[in-house]
Scaffold this motif. Structure first.
Motif, PDB file in Angstrom:
ATOM      1  N   VAL A 183      47.786  33.916  37.173  1.00 43.77           N
ATOM      2  CA  VAL A 183      47.918  35.315  36.760  1.00 43.77           C
ATOM      3  C   VAL A 183      48.487  35.364  35.340  1.00 43.77           C
ATOM      4  CG1 VAL A 183      49.006  37.526  37.338  1.00 43.77           C
ATOM      5  CG2 VAL A 183      48.477  35.925  39.157  1.00 43.77           C
ATOM      6  N   ASN A 184      47.835  36.128  34.440  1.00 41.63           N
ATOM      7  CA  ASN A 184      48.432  36.298  33.107  1.00 41.63           C
ATOM      8  C   ASN A 184      49.343  37.540  33.122  1.00 41.63           C
ATOM      9  OD1 ASN A 184      46.887  38.654  32.664  1.00 41.63           O
ATOM     10  ND2 ASN A 184      45.225  37.487  31.711  1.00 41.63           N
ATOM     11  N   LYS A 185      50.004  37.807  31.988  1.00 37.60           N
ATOM     12  CA  LYS A 185      51.008  38.889  31.933  1.00 37.60           C
ATOM     13  C   LYS A 185      50.403  40.248  32.292  1.00 37.60           C
ATOM     14  CE  LYS A 185      54.895  37.433  29.085  1.00 37.60           C
ATOM     15  NZ  LYS A 185      54.907  36.707  27.821  1.00 37.60           N
ATOM     16  N   GLU A 186      49.243  40.536  31.714  1.00 36.20           N
ATOM     17  CA  GLU A 186      48.606  41.839  31.939  1.00 36.20           C
ATOM     18  C   GLU A 186      48.202  41.999  33.410  1.00 36.20           C
ATOM     19  OE1 GLU A 186      46.849  45.514  31.777  1.00 36.20           O
ATOM     20  OE2 GLU A 186      48.393  44.592  30.511  1.00 36.20           O
ATOM     21  N   GLN A 187      47.609  40.938  33.985  1.00 38.20           N
ATOM     22  CA  GLN A 187      47.217  40.997  35.405  1.00 38.20           C
ATOM     23  C   GLN A 187      48.454  41.151  36.288  1.00 38.20           C
ATOM     24  OE1 GLN A 187      45.292  37.229  35.204  1.00 38.20           O
ATOM     25  NE2 GLN A 187      43.237  38.076  34.882  1.00 38.20           N
ATOM     26  N   HIS A 188      49.527  40.474  35.889  1.00 42.00           N
ATOM     27  CA  HIS A 188      50.768  40.553  36.661  1.00 42.00           C
ATOM     28  C   HIS A 188      51.282  41.990  36.663  1.00 42.00           C
ATOM     29  CE1 HIS A 188      54.969  39.784  37.868  1.00 42.00           C
ATOM     30  NE2 HIS A 188      54.445  38.729  38.480  1.00 42.00           N
ATOM     31  N   ARG A 189      51.189  42.651  35.508  1.00 45.71           N
ATOM     32  CA  ARG A 189      51.651  44.039  35.417  1.00 45.71           C
ATOM     33  C   ARG A 189      50.798  44.938  36.318  1.00 45.71           C
ATOM     34  NH1 ARG A 189      50.317  48.411  33.453  1.00 45.71           N
ATOM     35  NH2 ARG A 189      48.414  47.662  32.450  1.00 45.71           N
ATOM     36  N   GLN A 190      49.472  44.748  36.279  1.00 49.23           N
ATOM     37  CA  GLN A 190      48.574  45.562  37.114  1.00 49.23           C
ATOM     38  C   GLN A 190      48.858  45.347  38.609  1.00 49.23           C
ATOM     39  OE1 GLN A 190      45.029  43.936  34.993  1.00 49.23           O
ATOM     40  NE2 GLN A 190      44.242  46.010  35.175  1.00 49.23           N
ATOM     41  N   LEU A 191      49.052  44.068  38.981  1.00 50.35           N
ATOM     42  CA  LEU A 191      49.326  43.752  40.396  1.00 50.35           C
ATOM     43  C   LEU A 191      50.623  44.405  40.847  1.00 50.35           C
ATOM     44  CD1 LEU A 191      48.317  39.977  40.366  1.00 50.35           C
ATOM     45  CD2 LEU A 191      47.207  41.741  41.730  1.00 50.35           C
ATOM     46  N   LYS A 192      51.648  44.347  39.975  1.00 55.88           N
ATOM     47  CA  LYS A 192      52.959  44.919  40.293  1.00 55.88           C
ATOM     48  C   LYS A 192      52.825  46.419  40.542  1.00 55.88           C
ATOM     49  CE  LYS A 192      57.365  43.366  40.170  1.00 55.88           C
ATOM     50  NZ  LYS A 192      57.452  43.006  41.585  1.00 55.88           N
ATOM     51  N   SER A 193      52.036  47.063  39.677  1.00 57.70           N
ATOM     52  CA  SER A 193      51.864  48.510  39.798  1.00 57.70           C
ATOM     53  C   SER A 193      51.137  48.865  41.106  1.00 57.70           C
ATOM     54  CB  SER A 193      51.125  49.024  38.559  1.00 57.70           C
ATOM     55  OG  SER A 193      50.138  49.940  38.882  1.00 57.70           O
ATOM     56  N   LEU A 194      50.122  48.063  41.481  1.00 57.69           N
ATOM     57  CA  LEU A 194      49.406  48.306  42.751  1.00 57.69           C
ATOM     58  C   LEU A 194      50.326  48.063  43.938  1.00 57.69           C
ATOM     59  CD1 LEU A 194      45.972  46.616  41.911  1.00 57.69           C
ATOM     60  CD2 LEU A 194      46.374  49.056  42.265  1.00 57.69           C
ATOM     61  N   GLN A 195      51.219  47.084  43.786  1.00 57.03           N
ATOM     62  CA  GLN A 195      52.162  46.769  44.856  1.00 57.03           C
ATOM     63  C   GLN A 195      53.123  47.940  45.061  1.00 57.03           C
ATOM     64  OE1 GLN A 195      53.969  42.978  44.093  1.00 57.03           O
ATOM     65  NE2 GLN A 195      54.244  42.522  46.251  1.00 57.03           N
ATOM     66  N   GLU A 196      53.575  48.518  43.951  1.00 57.47           N
ATOM     67  CA  GLU A 196      54.502  49.658  44.040  1.00 57.47           C
ATOM     68  C   GLU A 196      53.833  50.851  44.692  1.00 57.47           C
ATOM     69  OE1 GLU A 196      55.687  49.892  39.967  1.00 57.47           O
ATOM     70  OE2 GLU A 196      57.046  48.170  40.178  1.00 57.47           O
ATOM     71  N   LYS A 197      52.525  51.026  44.418  1.00 53.38           N
ATOM     72  CA  LYS A 197      51.782  52.153  45.029  1.00 53.38           C
ATOM     73  C   LYS A 197      51.370  51.835  46.466  1.00 53.38           C
ATOM     74  CE  LYS A 197      49.457  53.405  40.725  1.00 53.38           C
ATOM     75  NZ  LYS A 197      48.172  53.038  40.103  1.00 53.38           N
ATOM     76  N   VAL A 198      51.650  50.603  46.915  1.00 52.93           N
ATOM     77  CA  VAL A 198      51.207  50.089  48.225  1.00 52.93           C
ATOM     78  C   VAL A 198      49.688  50.223  48.368  1.00 52.93           C
ATOM     79  CG1 VAL A 198      51.853  49.932  50.660  1.00 52.93           C
ATOM     80  CG2 VAL A 198      53.432  51.000  49.072  1.00 52.93           C
ATOM     81  N   SER A 199      48.969  49.917  47.279  1.00 55.54           N
ATOM     82  CA  SER A 199      47.503  49.932  47.326  1.00 55.54           C
ATOM     83  C   SER A 199      47.033  48.522  47.676  1.00 55.54           C
ATOM     84  CB  SER A 199      46.927  50.355  45.975  1.00 55.54           C
ATOM     85  OG  SER A 199      47.511  51.553  45.554  1.00 55.54           O
ATOM     86  N   LYS A 200      47.107  48.177  48.954  1.00 56.48           N
ATOM     87  CA  LYS A 200      46.850  46.785  49.363  1.00 56.48           C
ATOM     88  C   LYS A 200      45.410  46.349  49.100  1.00 56.48           C
ATOM     89  CE  LYS A 200      50.492  46.854  52.811  1.00 56.48           C
ATOM     90  NZ  LYS A 200      50.843  46.844  54.231  1.00 56.48           N
ATOM     91  N   LYS A 201      44.462  47.232  49.406  1.00 54.97           N
ATOM     92  CA  LYS A 201      43.054  46.854  49.198  1.00 54.97           C
ATOM     93  C   LYS A 201      42.767  46.611  47.729  1.00 54.97           C
ATOM     94  CE  LYS A 201      40.481  48.520  53.163  1.00 54.97           C
ATOM     95  NZ  LYS A 201      39.570  49.499  53.744  1.00 54.97           N
ATOM     96  N   GLU A 202      43.263  47.513  46.863  1.00 53.11           N
ATOM     97  CA  GLU A 202      43.029  47.362  45.412  1.00 53.11           C
ATOM     98  C   GLU A 202      43.724  46.101  44.897  1.00 53.11           C
ATOM     99  OE1 GLU A 202      43.901  50.101  46.898  1.00 53.11           O
ATOM    100  OE2 GLU A 202      42.300  51.535  46.454  1.00 53.11           O
ATOM    101  N   PHE A 203      44.899  45.798  45.462  1.00 52.14           N
ATOM    102  CA  PHE A 203      45.642  44.594  45.093  1.00 52.14           C
ATOM    103  C   PHE A 203      44.784  43.357  45.383  1.00 52.14           C
ATOM    104  CE2 PHE A 203      48.510  41.055  45.832  1.00 52.14           C
ATOM    105  CZ  PHE A 203      49.533  41.233  44.903  1.00 52.14           C
ATOM    106  N   ILE A 204      44.194  43.311  46.590  1.00 48.99           N
ATOM    107  CA  ILE A 204      43.361  42.164  46.987  1.00 48.99           C
ATOM    108  C   ILE A 204      42.096  42.103  46.119  1.00 48.99           C
ATOM    109  CG2 ILE A 204      41.945  41.197  48.865  1.00 48.99           C
ATOM    110  CD1 ILE A 204      44.160  42.318  50.795  1.00 48.99           C
ATOM    111  N   ARG A 205      41.494  43.285  45.847  1.00 52.84           N
ATOM    112  CA  ARG A 205      40.279  43.327  45.011  1.00 52.84           C
ATOM    113  C   ARG A 205      40.552  42.738  43.629  1.00 52.84           C
ATOM    114  NH1 ARG A 205      37.204  44.132  48.571  1.00 52.84           N
ATOM    115  NH2 ARG A 205      36.624  46.084  49.595  1.00 52.84           N
ATOM    116  N   LEU A 206      41.720  43.077  43.047  1.00 49.87           N
ATOM    117  CA  LEU A 206      42.063  42.532  41.730  1.00 49.87           C
ATOM    118  C   LEU A 206      42.321  41.024  41.844  1.00 49.87           C
ATOM    119  CD1 LEU A 206      42.797  42.676  38.733  1.00 49.87           C
ATOM    120  CD2 LEU A 206      45.051  43.552  39.352  1.00 49.87           C
TER     121      LEU A 206
END
Length: 450
Positions: free
Chosen positions: A218-241
């Motif tokens: 995971v690079n920095k930008e992807q890490h930021r996106q994943l963190k944001s999806l985790q906070e929103k509890v968007s599990k499906k979108e998290f897995i898709r990314l």
């Protein structure tokens, strides 16, 4: 009695008469022309040389049975090994509580019988988690070893011939645990699993864990996106990314040694996406990365040296005790096959990964469905279908003769064959066909498919 080692670990002890009984039962069920020849009875007491000869013959017999898709997958053969395992470890049949871990460290406690086989325990865990029946086959139980930093080193996928409770308790070491993980390679199957709440949660927990352990890059930008999806509890979108990231769905192995591109190179091997990925540290400290596609492997095999004695009860199959090698013959370029060897205590697990990738590819090639591949009911009991047979790792026999060397190469023929010595061979024919049991996974596939 003969010690039977399976996957580098003492599985059970059996007498000649018990093996003869198994042979007669297999002959009755499958016919004399299907079952390999059995070492004959002798009237007089065996000499030490005859004892050793019989051990070799029995070992070849057990390997041949295990390698045969019909016999090796039969309930007769597998229940024989399960019963022998329970008797050897002297664990009576009783109700126990078994702890199974999930990827996020959560513990699932299931009440089972000590004599419950792998499939039964998997069913019990699925039931406790409310995982629907048609999704159970997407997951498997794995024997893992907990490392100092809380990560897991994979020992093997639990097989149909063993009793998980007996397998884990007989190791007498609290570092060994059983964990539930997905057991398919093609990430398109994630869609099936994500349809259900429990499947989605299991997949999400595993993905988060793999990212935390650095298995998925995971690079920095992807890490930021994943963190944001985790906070929103968007599990499906998290897995898709996560699916778009490097090494998603791969199993990462402990650092080990390879002879490619040259002898003695340190390597980190990952299995996934129908390939073995190598990150090799060359002697000049340069890191090189490359992949070996499973569809270009002509065959592979695992060889091992195991100790003759069990050692103290507190000992476990550690690095010093069992030396395992996985060697595969690879089509480097048109008309050029080369052997590549990996020396790792996890060689069995690597072999199991290769086999399950092959199974999945074969099912796809024949247009089969993964759901059908994983599940079918037999007499009301859930069983794995033949197309998803676990890797046929042959049982290996020790000699009962105490005067032998404490370490022995398991096949006497193999002692004269250095795998590295034939690494530049253009054909496996340089080694006698009976010298080892390899997995000729793609024998039926033509050159144009390689």
């Amino acid at each position: 009695a003969y010690n039977i080692h399976v996957n580098g670990v003492l599985h059970c002890r059996v007498r000649y008469s018990q093996l003869l009984g198994l042979h007669e039962q297999l002959r009755k069920e499958y016919g004399a022309n299907v079952v390999p020849a059995f070492p004959p009875k002798k009237i007089f007491t065996l000499t030490p040389a005859e004892v050793e000869q019989r051990r070799e013959q029995l070992e070849k017999y057990m390997q041949a049975v295990r390698q045969d898709p019909t016999l090796g997958g039969s309930e007769t053969f597998n229940s024989f090994l399960r019963k022998a395992q329970q008797e050897t470890q002297q664990i009576p049949t009783e109700e126990v509580v078994l702890e199974v871990l999930l990827s996020n460290g959560q513990k699932v406690k299931v009440t089972i019988l000590t004599s419950d086989q792998t499939e039964d325990v998997l069913e019990a865990v699925a039931s406790k988690l409310d995982l629907p029946d048609d999704l159970v086959g997407y997951f498997s139980l794995f024997l893992v070893r907990e490392t100092k930093d809380g990560a897991f080193s994979f020992v093997r996928k639990l097989q149909e011939f063993e009793l998980p409770y007996v397998s884990v308790t007989s190791l007498h070491n609290a570092e060994f645990r059983i964990i539930l993980r997905k057991s398919y390679w093609d990430s398109s199957y994630d869609d099936d699993v994500m349809e259900h709440r429990v499947g989605l949660n299991l997949l999400y927990a595993q993905t988060v864990s793999d990212i935390e352990h650095g298995w998925i890059l995971v690079n920095k930008e992807q890490h930021r996106q994943l963190k944001s999806l985790q906070e929103k509890v968007s599990k499906k979108e998290f897995i898709r990314l996560a699916q778009t990231l490097k090494y998603y769905g791969y199993l990462k192995f402990d650092p080990c040694i390879t002879d490619f591109p040259e002898k003695g190179c340190h390597v980190v091997v990952s299995a996934g996406n129908n390939e073995l990925n190598f990150q090799v540290r060359l002697p000049n400290e340069q890191i090189k990365e490359g992949s070996f596609k499973v569809t270009r492997m002509r065959c592979w095999r695992v060889t091992s040296s195991v100790p003759m004695s069990n050692g103290p009860s507190g000992s476990s199959p550690g690095k010093s005790e069992v030396k395992l090698e996985l060697a595969f013959e690879y089509l480097m370029s048109k008309d050029r096959l080369q052997w590549v060897t990996i020396t790792s205590p996890q060689a069995i697990m690597l072999s199991i990964c290769l086999q399950s990738m092959v199974d999945e590819l074969m099912v796809k090639k024949s247009g089969g469905s993964i759901r059908k591949m994983f599940r079918r009911r037999v007499n009301g009991a859930l069983r794995r279908s033949d197309s998803q047979q676990a890797v046929k790792s042959p049982p290996l026999l020790d000699s009962p003769d105490a005067s032998r060397e404490p370490m022995a190469k398991l096949s006497s023929k193999l002692t004269s064959v250095s795998l590295r010595g034939i690494s530049h061979s253009t054909s496996a024919n340089d080694v006698g066909a009976n010298d080892f049991h390899g997995n000729y996974a793609f024998e039926g596939i033509g050159d144009e498919d390689l």
